[in-house]
Write a protein that holds these residues in place. Sequence first.
Motif, PDB file in Angstrom:
ATOM      1  N   PHE A 149       0.818  -1.209   0.000  1.00  0.00           N
ATOM      2  CA  PHE A 149       0.000   0.000   0.000  1.00  0.00           C
ATOM      3  C   PHE A 149       0.855   1.263   0.000  1.00  0.00           C
ATOM      4  N   SER A 150       0.363   2.276  -0.727  1.00  0.00           N
ATOM      5  CA  SER A 150       0.960   3.602  -0.727  1.00  0.00           C
ATOM      6  C   SER A 150      -0.100   4.619  -1.119  1.00  0.00           C
ATOM      7  N   ASP A 151      -0.002   5.803  -0.567  1.00  0.00           N
ATOM      8  CA  ASP A 151      -0.858   6.898  -1.014  1.00  0.00           C
ATOM      9  C   ASP A 151      -0.402   7.432  -2.361  1.00  0.00           C
ATOM     10  N   HIS A 152       0.776   7.006  -2.811  1.00  0.00           N
ATOM     11  CA  HIS A 152       1.330   7.425  -4.097  1.00  0.00           C
ATOM     12  C   HIS A 152       1.531   6.168  -4.941  1.00  0.00           C
ATOM     13  N   ALA A 153       0.429   5.690  -5.500  1.00  0.00           N
ATOM     14  CA  ALA A 153       0.440   4.403  -6.193  1.00  0.00           C
ATOM     15  C   ALA A 153       1.400   4.387  -7.379  1.00  0.00           C
ATOM     16  N   ASP A 154       1.492   5.498  -8.104  1.00  0.00           N
ATOM     17  CA  ASP A 154       2.378   5.539  -9.268  1.00  0.00           C
ATOM     18  C   ASP A 154       3.836   5.385  -8.834  1.00  0.00           C
ATOM     19  N   ARG A 155       4.188   6.040  -7.742  1.00  0.00           N
ATOM     20  CA  ARG A 155       5.569   5.930  -7.257  1.00  0.00           C
ATOM     21  C   ARG A 155       5.865   4.518  -6.761  1.00  0.00           C
ATOM     22  N   MET A 156       4.906   3.910  -6.062  1.00  0.00           N
ATOM     23  CA  MET A 156       5.092   2.535  -5.601  1.00  0.00           C
ATOM     24  C   MET A 156       5.272   1.591  -6.787  1.00  0.00           C
ATOM     25  N   GLU A 157       4.453   1.759  -7.815  1.00  0.00           N
ATOM     26  CA  GLU A 157       4.573   0.915  -9.006  1.00  0.00           C
ATOM     27  C   GLU A 157       5.938   1.092  -9.662  1.00  0.00           C
ATOM     28  N   LYS A 158       6.411   2.327  -9.690  1.00  0.00           N
ATOM     29  CA  LYS A 158       7.720   2.603 -10.276  1.00  0.00           C
ATOM     30  C   LYS A 158       8.835   1.935  -9.477  1.00  0.00           C
ATOM     31  N   MET A 159       8.728   1.958  -8.164  1.00  0.00           N
ATOM     32  CA  MET A 159       9.735   1.322  -7.322  1.00  0.00           C
ATOM     33  C   MET A 159       9.746  -0.193  -7.517  1.00  0.00           C
ATOM     34  N   ILE A 160       8.570  -0.800  -7.551  1.00  0.00           N
ATOM     35  CA  ILE A 160       8.493  -2.259  -7.706  1.00  0.00           C
ATOM     36  C   ILE A 160       8.985  -2.674  -9.082  1.00  0.00           C
ATOM     37  N   ASP A 161       8.616  -1.916 -10.118  1.00  0.00           N
ATOM     38  CA  ASP A 161       9.091  -2.223 -11.463  1.00  0.00           C
ATOM     39  C   ASP A 161      10.613  -2.113 -11.539  1.00  0.00           C
ATOM     40  N   ALA A 162      11.169  -1.105 -10.889  1.00  0.00           N
ATOM     41  CA  ALA A 162      12.621  -0.931 -10.893  1.00  0.00           C
ATOM     42  C   ALA A 162      13.312  -2.061 -10.125  1.00  0.00           C
ATOM     43  N   TRP A 163      12.693  -2.482  -9.034  1.00  0.00           N
ATOM     44  CA  TRP A 163      13.253  -3.566  -8.214  1.00  0.00           C
ATOM     45  C   TRP A 163      13.300  -4.881  -8.984  1.00  0.00           C
ATOM     46  N   ASP A 164      12.395  -5.054  -9.929  1.00  0.00           N
ATOM     47  CA  ASP A 164      12.397  -6.267 -10.749  1.00  0.00           C
ATOM     48  C   ASP A 164      13.736  -6.468 -11.455  1.00  0.00           C
ATOM     49  N   GLY A 165      14.476  -5.394 -11.649  1.00  0.00           N
ATOM     50  CA  GLY A 165      15.757  -5.507 -12.336  1.00  0.00           C
ATOM     51  C   GLY A 165      16.782  -6.330 -11.587  1.00  0.00           C
ATOM     52  N   GLU A 226      15.698  11.434  -4.596  1.00  0.00           N
ATOM     53  CA  GLU A 226      14.641  12.123  -3.861  1.00  0.00           C
ATOM     54  C   GLU A 226      13.369  11.276  -3.809  1.00  0.00           C
ATOM     55  N   ASP A 227      12.988  10.688  -4.950  1.00  0.00           N
ATOM     56  CA  ASP A 227      11.770   9.877  -4.985  1.00  0.00           C
ATOM     57  C   ASP A 227      11.928   8.603  -4.161  1.00  0.00           C
ATOM     58  N   ALA A 228      13.093   7.991  -4.250  1.00  0.00           N
ATOM     59  CA  ALA A 228      13.323   6.763  -3.486  1.00  0.00           C
ATOM     60  C   ALA A 228      13.306   7.032  -1.993  1.00  0.00           C
ATOM     61  N   ARG A 229      13.893   8.145  -1.571  1.00  0.00           N
ATOM     62  CA  ARG A 229      13.892   8.497  -0.147  1.00  0.00           C
ATOM     63  C   ARG A 229      12.476   8.815   0.323  1.00  0.00           C
ATOM     64  N   ALA A 230      11.712   9.531  -0.502  1.00  0.00           N
ATOM     65  CA  ALA A 230      10.330   9.853  -0.144  1.00  0.00           C
ATOM     66  C   ALA A 230       9.498   8.578  -0.022  1.00  0.00           C
ATOM     67  N   TRP A 231       9.739   7.622  -0.902  1.00  0.00           N
ATOM     68  CA  TRP A 231       9.029   6.339  -0.845  1.00  0.00           C
ATOM     69  C   TRP A 231       9.321   5.615   0.463  1.00  0.00           C
ATOM     70  N   ALA A 232      10.595   5.539   0.826  1.00  0.00           N
ATOM     71  CA  ALA A 232      10.969   4.850   2.062  1.00  0.00           C
ATOM     72  C   ALA A 232      10.397   5.564   3.289  1.00  0.00           C
ATOM     73  N   GLU A 233      10.469   6.874   3.299  1.00  0.00           N
ATOM     74  CA  GLU A 233       9.960   7.639   4.440  1.00  0.00           C
ATOM     75  C   GLU A 233       8.444   7.499   4.552  1.00  0.00           C
ATOM     76  N   GLU A 234       7.747   7.433   3.406  1.00  0.00           N
ATOM     77  CA  GLU A 234       6.296   7.261   3.454  1.00  0.00           C
ATOM     78  C   GLU A 234       5.920   5.946   4.123  1.00  0.00           C
ATOM     79  N   GLN A 235       6.662   4.880   3.840  1.00  0.00           N
ATOM     80  CA  GLN A 235       6.340   3.586   4.428  1.00  0.00           C
ATOM     81  C   GLN A 235       6.479   3.610   5.949  1.00  0.00           C
TER      82      GLN A 235
END
Length: 258
Positions: A149-165, A226-235
């Motif tokens: 879950f995230s309030d920023h679904a697009d950013r979460m999707e981007k993180m998970i897609d990137a992690w697939d690498g 910046e986006d990755a840090r914001a994602w981690a802090e949101e969690q």
Amino acid sequence: MLNFNAKTAKLLETAYQGADFSRRRRASFDALGPKPGDIIADIGCGNGMLTLELARTVGDHGRVIGIDPSEDMRSAAVARCADWDNVAFHDGTATQIPLDSASVDKAVSLQVFEYLDDLPGAVAEAHRLLKPGGRLVIGDMHWDTITWFSDHADRMEKMIDAWDGHLVERCIPAVLPPLLRAGGFAVDAVLPVPFSATVLNPDGLANMMIHLMEPYVVNKGLVSAEDARAWAEEQQALSDAGRFFFSITHFVISARKL
């Protein structure tokens, strides 16, 4: 793929002693069914936690051989098992295991096959080293089952897609059973081990993933710092507010050499 260096080894050491990873190891342990006197190969043994648990069970007349290509991981495993004479460690990969053919009773591999670029080769190598009727147990995540879950679904999707690498194959539980059958194994079971959390526990699977994902996606240039840090802090903020949710399913595949 991830670089399993000394820093990563330390992070994994903490997480692997937590409840999530203990339950995952126990699922593979139970599926393998180790017995006194067994000779067992732990393929991709990492820091040796499962290796040690197996060594306790096989006893003085058994043997556990840990195989891992990472010197840092093997060093941690050697230190962990230093008091056990029935354990040995070797540099090797799932497709190049320095053991004789038909030399082990059982083999286990926990969250390794998703990193391999030659799954048929790994299946063939496991078949080679097992005795006739020997048991093979492989545990891996099915990454299509992740819900985060995230309030920023697009950013979460981007993180998970990137992690697939960091993976070669994200759906091992789905693609491996037919490869095992084609490689001379009978597949006995594909058992789900679900994980879910509503709190970001320091020793939990989700927390470990956050600490691995943030530097990975940034270092690969897939997500801005910046986006990755914001994602981690949101969690962490979601957890503090009682709104955190994470779920994924691990699977344990059990097979026998025909």
